[in-house]
Design an enzyme around this catalytic site. Structure first.
Site, PDB file in Angstrom:
ATOM      1  N   GLU A  77      28.559  10.231  -6.441  1.00  0.00           N
ATOM      2  CA  GLU A  77      27.576  11.211  -7.152  1.00  0.00           C
ATOM      3  C   GLU A  77      27.734  12.395  -6.187  1.00  0.00           C
ATOM      4  OE1 GLU A  77      26.573  10.893 -10.057  1.00  0.00           O
ATOM      5  OE2 GLU A  77      25.556   9.137  -9.720  1.00  0.00           O
TER       6      GLU A  77
ATOM      7  N   GLY B 120      17.169  14.883 -21.125  1.00  0.00           N
ATOM      8  CA  GLY B 120      16.271  15.180 -19.709  1.00  0.00           C
ATOM      9  C   GLY B 120      16.505  13.877 -18.784  1.00  0.00           C
TER      10      GLY B 120
ATOM     11  N   LEU C 291      21.021  11.336 -18.217  1.00  0.00           N
ATOM     12  CA  LEU C 291      22.064  10.317 -18.790  1.00  0.00           C
ATOM     13  C   LEU C 291      23.362  11.222 -19.577  1.00  0.00           C
ATOM     14  CD1 LEU C 291      19.683   7.518 -19.899  1.00  0.00           C
ATOM     15  CD2 LEU C 291      21.207   7.509 -17.807  1.00  0.00           C
ATOM     16  N   SER C 292      23.339  12.283 -19.508  1.00  0.00           N
ATOM     17  CA  SER C 292      24.388  13.166 -19.580  1.00  0.00           C
ATOM     18  C   SER C 292      23.979  13.443 -21.542  1.00  0.00           C
ATOM     19  CB  SER C 292      25.475  12.839 -19.729  1.00  0.00           C
ATOM     20  OG  SER C 292      26.425  12.836 -18.430  1.00  0.00           O
TER      21      SER C 292
ATOM     22  N   ASP D 272      30.338  14.474 -16.194  1.00  0.00           N
ATOM     23  CA  ASP D 272      29.669  14.199 -17.529  1.00  0.00           C
ATOM     24  C   ASP D 272      30.621  14.158 -19.015  1.00  0.00           C
ATOM     25  OD1 ASP D 272      27.791  14.137 -15.681  1.00  0.00           O
ATOM     26  OD2 ASP D 272      26.532  15.852 -16.625  1.00  0.00           O
TER      27      ASP D 272
HETATM   28  C1  GLA Z   1      25.344  16.087 -12.933  1.00  0.00           C
HETATM   29  C2  GLA Z   1      26.568  17.095 -13.139  1.00  0.00           C
HETATM   30  C3  GLA Z   1      27.774  16.325 -12.883  1.00  0.00           C
HETATM   31  C4  GLA Z   1      27.762  15.716 -11.238  1.00  0.00           C
HETATM   32  C5  GLA Z   1      26.641  14.851 -11.318  1.00  0.00           C
HETATM   33  C6  GLA Z   1      26.242  14.307 -10.019  1.00  0.00           C
HETATM   34  O1  GLA Z   1      25.328  15.141 -13.987  1.00  0.00           O
HETATM   35  O2  GLA Z   1      26.597  17.513 -14.685  1.00  0.00           O
HETATM   36  O3  GLA Z   1      28.674  17.258 -13.015  1.00  0.00           O
HETATM   37  O4  GLA Z   1      27.908  16.957 -10.397  1.00  0.00           O
HETATM   38  O5  GLA Z   1      25.370  15.531 -11.486  1.00  0.00           O
HETATM   39  O6  GLA Z   1      27.474  13.442  -9.505  1.00  0.00           O
END
Ligand code: GLA
Length: 416
Positions: free
Chosen positions: A46, A140, A143-144, A200
């Site tokens: 992360e 939000g 989870l992308s 993501d």
């Molecule tokens: C978000 C960002 C990613 C990454 C994560 C942390 O999801 O979109 O690019 O930096 O935080 O790992």
């Protein structure tokens, strides 16, 4: 106690039906096709992507579906079930980055932004597009959900414009997909204004069913890593804390800025260049206490991710492999809480309760400041662990959390 809020994924069949019906209702004709792209959870690694480090995501069965058709002009029309009627519009000849007169606001930035970024990368579009969206990736939730919108739009436009970068699900074009990652990232950074790295979008476009994706952000190379939950009798419980979360409010950027400033001071281009054996010296060379904490997180997290990848390659997710993964998950969360300072009371509580209820490791996932946590749990105990977390949230006066089960799922592809 009230029933738990489980977020089930929408099946491909239902997603195609829903998004096609929405498209026809709003635009009055049949779309040329339907594409989908998943959200993700990051198992570990992360805040390493923008430091050139390693990440280890899996794609979720929760996806965004996009129905699309080419237009005769250069307009982008976009609609969603949450738009009461009609659609939102953007013009490819007018739109531009955040802060420019052509700024695109809200969720449409993720869709229109991809068309804009394709052109910035030299892929001239012969037309605009009509797009309808139906997503079951919680918004939000960390989870992308935004990358899922970008990547579904990207594979749709890629195919309809005959750029052939994505290939098919059966025969993906990985170098083309890596290029689409850059394009989607540019849309997110410049049109939506979130200065994120490529984790993501890489997960949504380059993951594979049944495995985790080892992503090396130094050169964007990837490889698949075994992550077989069901044989090991485990489930990956995702806890969407429902704590408000945003990546374009300055907090995420301030972490990135601290890493860049520390790298400059240490004379390296990215923090990945600080090897674990040189960490103590590097920390001594920094005179800013905040930078010390940030660098310690990044360097140790990259190492934890390398170890997790290595240990998952040695055998099934049981016994010593499982204990090592649990240890790495827990250490990752603690480092994000104490050194990187991107957790929040909801994330910490979810993780503490999961650990106290016998999970094999628990940690926040994604950018933090809200969003979701994950816990490895024995299959028969998932409901019990989720119930304990929900109860603890109620007692603390937090929003009611939602729960998902994550299984490594397919990347973005055409579904109709
Ligand atoms: C978000 C960002 C990613 C990454 C994560 C942390 O999801 O979109 O690019 O930096 O935080 O790992």
């Amino acid at each position: 106690m009230a029933s738990l809020n489980w977020l089930e994924p929408v099946s491909v069949e239902d997603g195609v039906k829903a998004v096609s019906a929405l498209f026809e209702e709003r635009y009055g004709y049949v779309p040329q096709g339907v594409w989908c792209a998943p959200g993700r959870v990051n198992l570990i690694g992360e805040h390493t992507d923008y430091n050139g480090g390693m990440c280890l995501p899996i794609a979720l069965p929760h996806r965004a579906f996009v129905a699309a058709a080419k237009r005769a002009d250069r307009k982008m029309r976009m609609t969603d079930r949450f738009v009461e009627e009609g659609w939102e519009e953007a013009d490819l000849d007018v739109m531009g980055p955040v802060g420019s007169p052509g700024e695109v606001k809200g969720w449409t930035a993720y869709l229109a932004g991809v068309a804009w970024a394709l052109e910035q990368h030299g892929f001239a579009l012969s037309s605009g597009y009509d797009l309808a969206l139906y997503s079951c990736v919680p918004r939000g939730g960390g989870l992308s959900s935004s990358a899922a919108l970008e990547c579904a739009t990207a594979v749709a436009i890629d195919e309809l414009s005959e750029f052939a970068m994505a290939g098919s699900l059966e025969s993906p074009n990985d170098s083309g997909r890596a290029r689409l990652v850059e394009i989607c990232k540019m849309a997110e950074n410049e049109i939506a204004g979130a200065p994120t790295g490529g984790l993501d979008q890489s997960a949504s476009l380059r993951c594979a069913e049944g495995a985790a994706l080892a992503l090396d952000c130094r050169d964007n190379s990837t490889s698949l890593v075994p992550f077989d939950l069901s044989t090991a009798g485990l489930e990956l419980l995702v806890i969407d804390t429902r704590a408000p979360h945003s990546l374009n409010d300055g907090q995420y950027k301030s972490r990135r800025d601290a890493c860049e400033a520390a790298a400059a001071k240490l004379g390296v281009s990215q923090l990945v260049d600080i090897l674990p054996e040189n960490l103590s010296q590097a920390l001594e060379d920094l005179d800013d206490a905040e930078q010390v904490r940030r660098v310690r997180h990044v360097v140790t997290e990259i190492e934890r991710t390398r170890e997790a990848i290595e240990v998952l390659r040695t055998g099934a997710l049981q016994g010593e492999v499982l204990s090592k993964i649990a240890e790495l998950f827990n250490a990752s969360h603690d480092s994000l809480r104490d050194d990187y300072e991107v957790t929040c009371p909801e994330l910490d509580l979810a993780v503490d309760v999961a650990r106290a209820s016998g999970s094999h490791g628990a940690r926040m996932t994604g950018g933090g400041f809200g969003g979701s946590a994950i816990a490895l749990v024995e299959a028969g105990r998932v409901n019990e662990v989720a119930a304990k977390i929900a109860q603890a949230f109620a007692e603390a006066g937090f929003n009611e959390p939602a729960f998902l089960k994550a299984v490594p799922s397919a990347p973005a592809h055409r579904v109709r």
